[in-house]
Design a protein around this motif. Structure first.
Motif, PDB file in Angstrom:
ATOM      1  N   ASP A 183       0.843  -1.193   0.000  1.00 56.34           N
ATOM      2  CA  ASP A 183       0.000   0.000   0.000  1.00 56.34           C
ATOM      3  C   ASP A 183       0.877   1.242   0.000  1.00 56.34           C
ATOM      4  N   GLU A 184       0.495   2.225  -0.802  1.00 56.86           N
ATOM      5  CA  GLU A 184       1.301   3.439  -0.907  1.00 56.86           C
ATOM      6  C   GLU A 184       1.473   4.103   0.454  1.00 56.86           C
ATOM      7  N   GLY A 185       0.412   4.107   1.248  1.00 60.14           N
ATOM      8  CA  GLY A 185       0.487   4.733   2.559  1.00 60.14           C
ATOM      9  C   GLY A 185       1.428   4.018   3.510  1.00 60.14           C
ATOM     10  N   ASP A 186       1.640   2.717   3.267  1.00 58.96           N
ATOM     11  CA  ASP A 186       2.509   1.935   4.144  1.00 58.96           C
ATOM     12  C   ASP A 186       3.958   1.898   3.682  1.00 58.96           C
ATOM     13  N   SER A 187       4.223   2.292   2.438  1.00 58.33           N
ATOM     14  CA  SER A 187       5.583   2.194   1.914  1.00 58.33           C
ATOM     15  C   SER A 187       6.558   3.037   2.727  1.00 58.33           C
ATOM     16  N   GLU A 188       6.100   4.189   3.229  1.00 56.77           N
ATOM     17  CA  GLU A 188       6.966   5.033   4.057  1.00 56.77           C
ATOM     18  C   GLU A 188       7.361   4.305   5.338  1.00 56.77           C
ATOM     19  N   ARG A 189       6.377   3.719   6.022  1.00 52.08           N
ATOM     20  CA  ARG A 189       6.664   3.019   7.275  1.00 52.08           C
ATOM     21  C   ARG A 189       7.584   1.822   7.036  1.00 52.08           C
ATOM     22  N   ILE A 190       7.338   1.092   5.959  1.00 47.15           N
ATOM     23  CA  ILE A 190       8.172  -0.076   5.670  1.00 47.15           C
ATOM     24  C   ILE A 190       9.609   0.336   5.392  1.00 47.15           C
ATOM     25  N   MET A 191       9.800   1.352   4.555  1.00 45.45           N
ATOM     26  CA  MET A 191      11.162   1.784   4.221  1.00 45.45           C
ATOM     27  C   MET A 191      11.879   2.381   5.424  1.00 45.45           C
ATOM     28  N   LEU A 192      11.188   3.201   6.205  1.00 47.22           N
ATOM     29  CA  LEU A 192      11.812   3.773   7.396  1.00 47.22           C
ATOM     30  C   LEU A 192      12.134   2.680   8.408  1.00 47.22           C
ATOM     31  N   GLY A 193      11.240   1.687   8.514  1.00 49.54           N
ATOM     32  CA  GLY A 193      11.492   0.566   9.410  1.00 49.54           C
ATOM     33  C   GLY A 193      12.740  -0.203   9.006  1.00 49.54           C
ATOM     34  N   LEU A 194      12.891  -0.466   7.710  1.00 49.75           N
ATOM     35  CA  LEU A 194      14.071  -1.183   7.228  1.00 49.75           C
ATOM     36  C   LEU A 194      15.346  -0.357   7.429  1.00 49.75           C
ATOM     37  N   MET A 195      15.244   0.939   7.233  1.00 48.00           N
ATOM     38  CA  MET A 195      16.409   1.813   7.434  1.00 48.00           C
ATOM     39  C   MET A 195      16.866   1.783   8.887  1.00 48.00           C
ATOM     40  N   MET A 196      15.910   1.895   9.812  1.00 49.77           N
ATOM     41  CA  MET A 196      16.262   1.867  11.230  1.00 49.77           C
ATOM     42  C   MET A 196      16.775   0.500  11.633  1.00 49.77           C
ATOM     43  N   MET A 197      16.134  -0.537  11.143  1.00 45.74           N
ATOM     44  CA  MET A 197      16.530  -1.894  11.476  1.00 45.74           C
ATOM     45  C   MET A 197      17.964  -2.184  11.046  1.00 45.74           C
ATOM     46  N   ILE A 198      18.343  -1.767   9.842  1.00 44.63           N
ATOM     47  CA  ILE A 198      19.683  -2.091   9.354  1.00 44.63           C
ATOM     48  C   ILE A 198      20.745  -1.304  10.114  1.00 44.63           C
ATOM     49  N   LEU A 199      20.415  -0.104  10.566  1.00 43.21           N
ATOM     50  CA  LEU A 199      21.350   0.644  11.414  1.00 43.21           C
ATOM     51  C   LEU A 199      21.587  -0.100  12.731  1.00 43.21           C
ATOM     52  N   LEU A 200      20.512  -0.608  13.317  1.00 43.46           N
ATOM     53  CA  LEU A 200      20.629  -1.347  14.580  1.00 43.46           C
ATOM     54  C   LEU A 200      21.373  -2.659  14.386  1.00 43.46           C
ATOM     55  N   GLU A 201      21.085  -3.374  13.310  1.00 45.83           N
ATOM     56  CA  GLU A 201      21.713  -4.668  13.085  1.00 45.83           C
ATOM     57  C   GLU A 201      23.194  -4.546  12.739  1.00 45.83           C
ATOM     58  N   ARG A 202      23.552  -3.498  12.016  1.00 39.92           N
ATOM     59  CA  ARG A 202      24.989  -3.283  11.720  1.00 39.92           C
ATOM     60  C   ARG A 202      25.756  -2.997  12.999  1.00 39.92           C
ATOM     61  N   ARG A 203      25.117  -2.291  13.919  1.00 46.93           N
ATOM     62  CA  ARG A 203      25.785  -1.999  15.191  1.00 46.93           C
ATOM     63  C   ARG A 203      25.956  -3.262  16.023  1.00 46.93           C
ATOM     64  N   ARG A 204      25.004  -4.181  15.907  1.00 43.76           N
ATOM     65  CA  ARG A 204      25.104  -5.452  16.637  1.00 43.76           C
ATOM     66  C   ARG A 204      26.162  -6.367  16.028  1.00 43.76           C
ATOM     67  N   GLY A 205      26.555  -6.088  14.772  1.00 43.15           N
ATOM     68  CA  GLY A 205      27.545  -6.930  14.104  1.00 43.15           C
ATOM     69  C   GLY A 205      26.903  -7.843  13.116  1.00 43.15           C
TER      70      GLY A 205
END
Length: 198
Positions: free
Chosen positions: A176-198
């Motif tokens: 859904d177009e309205g959800d694409s923002e949340r999904i992309m921002l979620g993935l961006m935040m998630m990958i920052l956290l996971e890279r920090r974890r190693g």
């Protein structure tokens, strides 16, 4: 981040003191420049239109100081909150698992690591002197985004690269177009956290 043309590539910079990366679409157009200031007790991520940092489109803010189970809220350019991503606490120790919720706190999507062993191998190999710099070419974790019914919506996969600095998001199902923002921002935040974890 609407009407996105997939795949979306995340490429981290390795020459700055901040944790930042650029997101580009299938045509090479920049869809966001993501900047995380280092050494902050309370996370705050800025998403700009491009690397000039003249136009701030989104902000992601943690709801508490350094905490394993913190939630990260999404804000638009007018500081209106429209959802958040929440790490699933101790369940994320082995395999990363997060939930994306809407502005009412209703869970909409789940981001889950596909194979926990890949991250373990990536971390162990990364500790080997000299060879550790090449770990990005051998172990490439992947994360799937599913909706409430378990249908796959998107997939983020680490790409073979020096220092493991490249990731790609592919669209796997209707979004859904309205959800694409949340999904992309979620993935961006998630990958920052996971890279920090190693």
């Amino acid at each position: 981040m609407k009407n996105l043309q997939f795949p979306i590539d995340f490429v981290f910079r390795i020459s700055t003191f901040s944790n930042d990366f650029t997101a580009t679409d299938a045509f090479g157009h920049t869809v966001g420049y993501i900047r995380q200031k280092m050494f902050k007790l309370k996370e705050e991520i800025k998403i700009y239109a491009d690397t000039s940092q003249n136009q701030l489109n989104y902000t992601i803010k943690a709801d508490r100081w350094l905490d394993f189970s913190a939630a990260y809220a999404f804000y638009d350019a007018n500081e209106n909150e429209f959802g958040k991503i929440v790490r699933k606490g101790w369940r994320s120790i082995w395999k990363a698992k997060y939930q994306i919720v809407d502005d009412n706190g209703t869970p909409e999507y789940t981001i889950e690591e596909e194979n926990g062993w890949v991250k373990v191998a990536d971390s162990l190999f990364g500790e080997v002197p000299v060879a550790g710099m090449l770990t990005g070419y051998f172990f490439n974790p992947a994360y799937k985004v599913t909706d409430k019914n378990g249908a796959k919506i998107a997939r983020l996969k680490k790409q073979p690269s020096f220092f493991g600095r490249k990731f790609q998001v592919t669209k796997e199902g209707p979004m859904d177009e309205g959800d694409s923002e949340r999904i992309m921002l979620g993935l961006m935040m998630m990958i920052l956290l996971e890279r920090r974890r190693g």
